[in-house]
Scaffold this motif. Structure first.
Motif, PDB file in Angstrom:
ATOM      1  N   LEU A   1       3.766  16.882   6.117  1.00 36.75           N
ATOM      2  CA  LEU A   1       2.296  16.043   6.322  1.00 36.75           C
ATOM      3  C   LEU A   1       0.915  15.792   6.257  1.00 36.75           C
ATOM      4  CD1 LEU A   1       3.333  14.306  10.137  1.00 36.75           C
ATOM      5  CD2 LEU A   1       4.052  13.133   7.939  1.00 36.75           C
ATOM      6  N   ARG A   2       0.732  14.607   5.418  1.00 39.12           N
ATOM      7  CA  ARG A   2      -0.623  15.000   4.641  1.00 39.12           C
ATOM      8  C   ARG A   2      -1.483  13.687   4.632  1.00 39.12           C
ATOM      9  NH1 ARG A   2      -1.008  20.112   5.417  1.00 39.12           N
ATOM     10  NH2 ARG A   2      -0.510  21.109   3.387  1.00 39.12           N
ATOM     11  N   ALA A   3      -2.955  13.501   5.597  1.00 41.11           N
ATOM     12  CA  ALA A   3      -3.871  12.591   5.601  1.00 41.11           C
ATOM     13  C   ALA A   3      -4.631  12.734   5.200  1.00 41.11           C
ATOM     14  CB  ALA A   3      -4.207  12.323   6.932  1.00 41.11           C
ATOM     15  N   GLN A   4      -5.222  11.749   5.176  1.00 40.79           N
ATOM     16  CA  GLN A   4      -6.841  11.948   3.968  1.00 40.79           C
ATOM     17  C   GLN A   4      -8.279  11.070   4.460  1.00 40.79           C
ATOM     18  OE1 GLN A   4      -7.230  14.043  -0.184  1.00 40.79           O
ATOM     19  NE2 GLN A   4      -4.671  12.564  -0.100  1.00 40.79           N
ATOM     20  N   LEU A   5      -9.487  11.266   3.890  1.00 38.22           N
ATOM     21  CA  LEU A   5     -10.218  10.391   4.530  1.00 38.22           C
ATOM     22  C   LEU A   5     -11.149  10.358   3.247  1.00 38.22           C
ATOM     23  CD1 LEU A   5     -12.135   8.833   6.179  1.00 38.22           C
ATOM     24  CD2 LEU A   5     -13.282  10.699   6.997  1.00 38.22           C
ATOM     25  N   LEU A   6     -10.856   9.650   2.527  1.00 38.96           N
ATOM     26  CA  LEU A   6     -11.639   9.403   1.555  1.00 38.96           C
ATOM     27  C   LEU A   6     -13.048   7.743   1.638  1.00 38.96           C
ATOM     28  CD1 LEU A   6      -8.668   8.294  -0.787  1.00 38.96           C
ATOM     29  CD2 LEU A   6      -9.440  10.543  -0.660  1.00 38.96           C
TER      30      LEU A   6
ATOM     31  N   GLY B   1       0.880  -1.227   0.058  1.00 38.77           N
ATOM     32  CA  GLY B   1       0.655   0.013  -0.361  1.00 38.77           C
ATOM     33  C   GLY B   1       0.835   1.536  -0.236  1.00 38.77           C
ATOM     34  N   ARG B   2       1.897   1.075  -0.348  1.00 42.74           N
ATOM     35  CA  ARG B   2       2.716   2.639  -0.167  1.00 42.74           C
ATOM     36  C   ARG B   2       3.314   2.850  -1.467  1.00 42.74           C
ATOM     37  NH1 ARG B   2       8.801   3.057   3.301  1.00 42.74           N
ATOM     38  NH2 ARG B   2       9.137   5.600   2.546  1.00 42.74           N
ATOM     39  N   PHE B   3       3.506   3.977  -2.257  1.00 42.22           N
ATOM     40  CA  PHE B   3       3.949   4.267  -3.518  1.00 42.22           C
ATOM     41  C   PHE B   3       4.560   4.945  -3.370  1.00 42.22           C
ATOM     42  CE2 PHE B   3      -0.661   2.574  -3.414  1.00 42.22           C
ATOM     43  CZ  PHE B   3      -0.770   1.508  -4.181  1.00 42.22           C
TER      44      PHE B   3
ATOM     45  N   GLN C   1       6.503  10.128  -0.299  1.00 44.81           N
ATOM     46  CA  GLN C   1       5.425   8.689  -0.718  1.00 44.81           C
ATOM     47  C   GLN C   1       4.135   9.238   0.602  1.00 44.81           C
ATOM     48  OE1 GLN C   1       8.906   7.221   2.110  1.00 44.81           O
ATOM     49  NE2 GLN C   1       9.505   5.708   0.263  1.00 44.81           N
ATOM     50  N   VAL C   2       2.985   8.356  -0.463  1.00 45.85           N
ATOM     51  CA  VAL C   2       1.987   8.236   0.174  1.00 45.85           C
ATOM     52  C   VAL C   2       1.533   6.683   0.454  1.00 45.85           C
ATOM     53  CG1 VAL C   2      -0.307   7.994  -1.180  1.00 45.85           C
ATOM     54  CG2 VAL C   2       1.092   9.851  -1.832  1.00 45.85           C
ATOM     55  N   GLN C   3       1.085   6.675   1.551  1.00 45.93           N
ATOM     56  CA  GLN C   3       0.962   5.383   2.382  1.00 45.93           C
ATOM     57  C   GLN C   3      -0.952   5.068   2.960  1.00 45.93           C
ATOM     58  OE1 GLN C   3       3.111   2.614   3.569  1.00 45.93           O
ATOM     59  NE2 GLN C   3       1.066   1.328   3.365  1.00 45.93           N
ATOM     60  N   VAL C   4      -1.051   4.292   1.414  1.00 46.85           N
ATOM     61  CA  VAL C   4      -3.147   3.996   2.397  1.00 46.85           C
ATOM     62  C   VAL C   4      -2.702   2.906   3.545  1.00 46.85           C
ATOM     63  CG1 VAL C   4      -5.076   2.488   1.723  1.00 46.85           C
ATOM     64  CG2 VAL C   4      -3.374   3.792  -0.288  1.00 46.85           C
ATOM     65  N   PHE C   5      -3.062   3.650   4.464  1.00 46.16           N
ATOM     66  CA  PHE C   5      -3.561   3.247   5.515  1.00 46.16           C
ATOM     67  C   PHE C   5      -4.397   2.184   6.276  1.00 46.16           C
ATOM     68  CE2 PHE C   5      -4.866   3.817  10.409  1.00 46.16           C
ATOM     69  CZ  PHE C   5      -3.222   3.337  10.848  1.00 46.16           C
ATOM     70  N   HIS C   6      -5.377   2.353   5.501  1.00 46.95           N
ATOM     71  CA  HIS C   6      -6.398   1.637   6.378  1.00 46.95           C
ATOM     72  C   HIS C   6      -7.764   1.419   5.151  1.00 46.95           C
ATOM     73  CE1 HIS C   6      -9.011  -1.743   7.679  1.00 46.95           C
ATOM     74  NE2 HIS C   6      -9.902  -1.313   8.578  1.00 46.95           N
ATOM     75  N   THR C   7      -7.846   0.626   4.074  1.00 50.22           N
ATOM     76  CA  THR C   7      -9.401   0.577   3.146  1.00 50.22           C
ATOM     77  C   THR C   7     -10.166  -0.751   3.213  1.00 50.22           C
ATOM     78  OG1 THR C   7     -10.025   1.212   1.222  1.00 50.22           O
ATOM     79  CG2 THR C   7      -7.917  -0.042   1.262  1.00 50.22           C
ATOM     80  N   ASP C   8     -11.708  -0.096   3.100  1.00 47.25           N
ATOM     81  CA  ASP C   8     -12.827  -1.813   3.079  1.00 47.25           C
ATOM     82  C   ASP C   8     -12.302  -1.648   1.447  1.00 47.25           C
ATOM     83  OD1 ASP C   8     -14.468   0.397   2.992  1.00 47.25           O
ATOM     84  OD2 ASP C   8     -15.539  -0.105   4.384  1.00 47.25           O
ATOM     85  N   TYR C   9     -11.867  -1.029   0.707  1.00 44.75           N
ATOM     86  CA  TYR C   9     -12.411  -0.737  -0.390  1.00 44.75           C
ATOM     87  C   TYR C   9     -13.704  -0.032  -1.138  1.00 44.75           C
ATOM     88  CZ  TYR C   9      -8.369  -2.903  -0.840  1.00 44.75           C
ATOM     89  OH  TYR C   9      -6.524  -4.071  -0.382  1.00 44.75           O
ATOM     90  N   ALA C  10     -15.221  -0.811  -0.509  1.00 46.58           N
ATOM     91  CA  ALA C  10     -16.514  -0.403  -0.956  1.00 46.58           C
ATOM     92  C   ALA C  10     -17.079   0.978  -0.126  1.00 46.58           C
ATOM     93  CB  ALA C  10     -17.107  -1.994  -0.530  1.00 46.58           C
ATOM     94  N   SER C  11     -16.262   1.549   1.080  1.00 46.83           N
ATOM     95  CA  SER C  11     -17.122   3.028   1.202  1.00 46.83           C
ATOM     96  C   SER C  11     -15.675   3.775   2.095  1.00 46.83           C
ATOM     97  CB  SER C  11     -17.819   2.414   2.838  1.00 46.83           C
ATOM     98  OG  SER C  11     -17.211   1.536   3.889  1.00 46.83           O
ATOM     99  N   PHE C  12     -14.669   3.290   2.524  1.00 45.46           N
ATOM    100  CA  PHE C  12     -14.042   4.271   2.613  1.00 45.46           C
ATOM    101  C   PHE C  12     -12.199   4.323   2.744  1.00 45.46           C
ATOM    102  CE2 PHE C  12     -13.568   1.728   6.470  1.00 45.46           C
ATOM    103  CZ  PHE C  12     -12.722   1.868   7.235  1.00 45.46           C
TER     104      PHE C  12
END
Length: 214
Positions: A143-148, A105-107, A117-128
């Motif tokens: 530092l930047r954090a995003q809630l998608l 999950g790191r890019f 560098q970008v890191q996906v911390f957590h996801t369920d793919y379907a909702s967040f």
């Protein structure tokens, strides 16, 4: 849950954690992801950016932040992400290409002015999904954090995961912003990309420095 209601919930969660010691993020260090694997194919598609955190952000920045989307697409073993933000009657877009790295999950960000560098911390793919980035600029670690979210809605589980990430990054409630909603919301399909956009590389100054991925 509407974003304005979610703001108060998020601030309450952060306030409850104020007495706990922060984990300070040092330059070059990483925050461990909770992912055991990452599926780029499932991560593709459009997300709404419903929350932002950052060590150069302040709560007052919410007055200038408009709702925006992030669309991810796999291309030649990498992920292209196109951001779209409405400003008045116009839609401004900027994009990056993300190259996978270890751990999962790191890019790295191709074309960035500074190593990033970008890191996906957590996801369920379907909702967040929660993700963060780190880069060095002028001797400072940004530092930047995003809630998608897949829909224009927030739930307590999403917020709890986002708050967990913010705390691991050493960020406080003053570093948390939600989009300002001047009487409008994006439609179910998001906003269309208009014009050629700036293409890969640094996006327009306002989104990058105030609101963007990096």
């Amino acid at each position: 849950m509407a974003p304005r209601q979610a703001l108060w919930v998020a601030l309450s969660l952060l306030t409850a954690l104020e007495g706990q010691p922060l984990q300070t993020q040092e330059p070059g260090s990483t925050v461990s992801t909770v992912l055991s694997s990452f599926d780029e194919a499932q991560f593709q598609g459009t997300w709404y950016v419903l929350g932002l955190g950052g060590n150069t952000l302040r709560r007052a920045d919410a007055s200038t932040l408009r709702p925006y989307t992030a669309t991810f697409e796999r291309k030649d073993g990498r992920l292209e992400v196109v951001y779209a933000m409405r400003r008045g009657q116009h839609c401004v877009t900027w994009s990056y290409v993300l190259t996978p790295e270890a751990p999962t999950g790191r890019f790295s960000v191709d074309g960035s002015r500074d190593p990033e560098q970008v890191q996906v911390f957590h996801t369920d793919y379907a909702s967040f999904a929660t993700m963060f980035s780190q880069r060095q600029a002028g001797g400072q670690s940004i530092l930047r954090a995003q809630l998608l979210c897949r829909q224009w809605a927030l739930g307590s589980r999403m917020l709890s995961n986002f708050i967990c990430l913010l705390r691991r990054l050493g960020l406080s409630s003053n570093n948390l912003v939600f989009p300002n909603l001047p009487g409008h919301r994006p439609g179910p399909g998001g906003w269309a990309r208009v014009g050629p956009g700036p293409g890969p590389g640094p996006p327009p100054p306002e989104p990058r420095e105030a609101h963007g991925l990096a």
